[in-house]
Design a protein around this motif. Structure first.
Motif, short mmCIF file in Angstrom:
data_model
loop_
_atom_site.label_atom_id
_atom_site.label_comp_id
_atom_site.label_asym_id
_atom_site.label_seq_id
_atom_site.Cartn_x
_atom_site.Cartn_y
_atom_site.Cartn_z
N THR A 105 73.30 7.19 -78.59
CA THR A 105 71.89 6.96 -78.28
C THR A 105 71.36 8.16 -77.50
O THR A 105 72.12 9.05 -77.13
CB THR A 105 71.69 5.63 -77.51
OG1 THR A 105 70.29 5.31 -77.50
CG2 THR A 105 72.24 5.68 -76.12
N SER A 106 70.06 8.17 -77.27
CA SER A 106 69.42 9.27 -76.55
C SER A 106 69.74 9.21 -75.06
O SER A 106 69.79 8.13 -74.47
CB SER A 106 67.91 9.19 -76.75
OG SER A 106 67.26 10.16 -75.94
N PHE A 107 69.89 10.37 -74.46
CA PHE A 107 70.14 10.46 -73.02
C PHE A 107 68.89 10.82 -72.23
O PHE A 107 68.93 10.91 -71.02
CB PHE A 107 71.25 11.47 -72.72
CG PHE A 107 70.99 12.84 -73.29
CD1 PHE A 107 70.08 13.70 -72.72
CD2 PHE A 107 71.67 13.26 -74.42
CE1 PHE A 107 69.84 14.96 -73.26
CE2 PHE A 107 71.46 14.51 -74.96
CZ PHE A 107 70.53 15.36 -74.38
N TRP A 108 67.76 11.00 -72.88
CA TRP A 108 66.57 11.51 -72.20
C TRP A 108 66.02 10.58 -71.13
O TRP A 108 65.54 11.04 -70.10
CB TRP A 108 65.47 11.84 -73.21
CG TRP A 108 65.78 13.08 -73.96
CD1 TRP A 108 66.07 13.17 -75.29
CD2 TRP A 108 65.88 14.42 -73.44
NE1 TRP A 108 66.34 14.48 -75.63
CE2 TRP A 108 66.23 15.27 -74.52
CE3 TRP A 108 65.72 14.98 -72.19
CZ2 TRP A 108 66.40 16.63 -74.38
CZ3 TRP A 108 65.89 16.35 -72.05
CH2 TRP A 108 66.22 17.15 -73.13
N ASP A 109 66.03 9.28 -71.37
CA ASP A 109 65.46 8.35 -70.40
C ASP A 109 66.52 7.34 -69.98
O ASP A 109 66.91 6.49 -70.77
CB ASP A 109 64.25 7.63 -71.01
CG ASP A 109 63.52 6.75 -70.01
OD1 ASP A 109 64.05 6.52 -68.89
OD2 ASP A 109 62.42 6.28 -70.34
N HIS A 145 70.12 17.05 -80.80
CA HIS A 145 69.79 17.60 -79.48
C HIS A 145 69.60 16.54 -78.40
O HIS A 145 69.73 16.85 -77.22
CB HIS A 145 68.56 18.50 -79.57
CG HIS A 145 67.28 17.76 -79.77
ND1 HIS A 145 66.88 17.29 -80.99
CD2 HIS A 145 66.33 17.39 -78.88
CE1 HIS A 145 65.73 16.67 -80.87
NE2 HIS A 145 65.36 16.71 -79.60
N SER A 146 69.32 15.30 -78.77
CA SER A 146 69.17 14.25 -77.75
C SER A 146 70.23 13.16 -77.87
O SER A 146 70.13 12.12 -77.21
CB SER A 146 67.77 13.63 -77.82
OG SER A 146 67.61 12.93 -79.04
N GLN A 147 71.26 13.40 -78.68
CA GLN A 147 72.29 12.38 -78.87
C GLN A 147 73.39 12.49 -77.82
O GLN A 147 73.86 13.58 -77.50
CB GLN A 147 72.95 12.51 -80.25
CG GLN A 147 72.09 12.03 -81.38
CD GLN A 147 72.82 12.09 -82.70
OE1 GLN A 147 73.57 13.03 -82.97
NE2 GLN A 147 72.61 11.08 -83.52
N THR A 155 80.05 11.90 -73.48
CA THR A 155 79.66 13.09 -74.24
C THR A 155 80.30 14.37 -73.72
O THR A 155 80.91 15.12 -74.49
CB THR A 155 78.13 13.24 -74.23
OG1 THR A 155 77.54 12.00 -74.57
CG2 THR A 155 77.68 14.32 -75.20
N SER A 203 78.46 7.60 -70.07
CA SER A 203 78.45 8.75 -70.96
C SER A 203 79.84 9.33 -71.14
O SER A 203 80.55 9.60 -70.16
CB SER A 203 77.52 9.84 -70.44
OG SER A 203 77.55 10.95 -71.32
#
Length: 135
Positions: A50-54, A111-113, A19, A17
């Motif tokens: 990409t999404s960081f949620w999972d 919000h999930s990027q 970010t 990451s």
């Protein structure tokens, strides 16, 4: 205009990451409206959003990239290892630069990027650059 060089250490198939460091640099820049360019000068790595949620999603990302471009011995490029040749193709498909909008002093992102460095040939000492342009 502001430019900053970031250093990272990677392992094979890392998804790192970027970010938080990029968002912090944007805030520190004081630029309220503009463009943020992220670039890495490597030919066996890439950048993606990409999404960081999972966290398992990062494994899916690498698994699918490796499925599309598997490491094999029949690459015409034979300068280094088959992994190196596959890494060049993966990097070319994913890309090594991205551009983002700065709005109201913040990096404009969903919000999930998250912004990620994707390693195809590690372990390596890597770098990436962030350049900020004000409107």
């Amino acid at each position: 205009m502001m430019l900053k060089n970031f250093k990272i250490k990677t392992e094979l198939n890392d998804v790192v990451s970027l970010t938080d460091d990029i968002k912090e640099f944007v805030r520190e820049s004081g630029v309220k409206s503009g463009i943020c360019v992220v670039y890495t000068p490597h030919t066996t790595a890439g950048l993606t959003v990409t999404s960081f949620w999972d966290p398992k999603g990062f494994e899916d990302l690498q698994d699918e990239i490796c499925r599309i471009v598997p490491t094999r011995i029949d690459f015409k490029h034979q300068h280094d290892t088959p992994q190196d040749a596959a890494g060049h193709v993966k990097s070319s498909l994913l890309g090594v630069s991205m551009t983002f909008i700065i709005n109201e002093g913040e990096l404009l992102a969903g919000h999930s990027q998250g912004i990620y460095f994707v390693e195809f040939d590690g372990p390596r000492n890597r770098e990436y650059f962030v350049k900020i342009y004000a409107d």
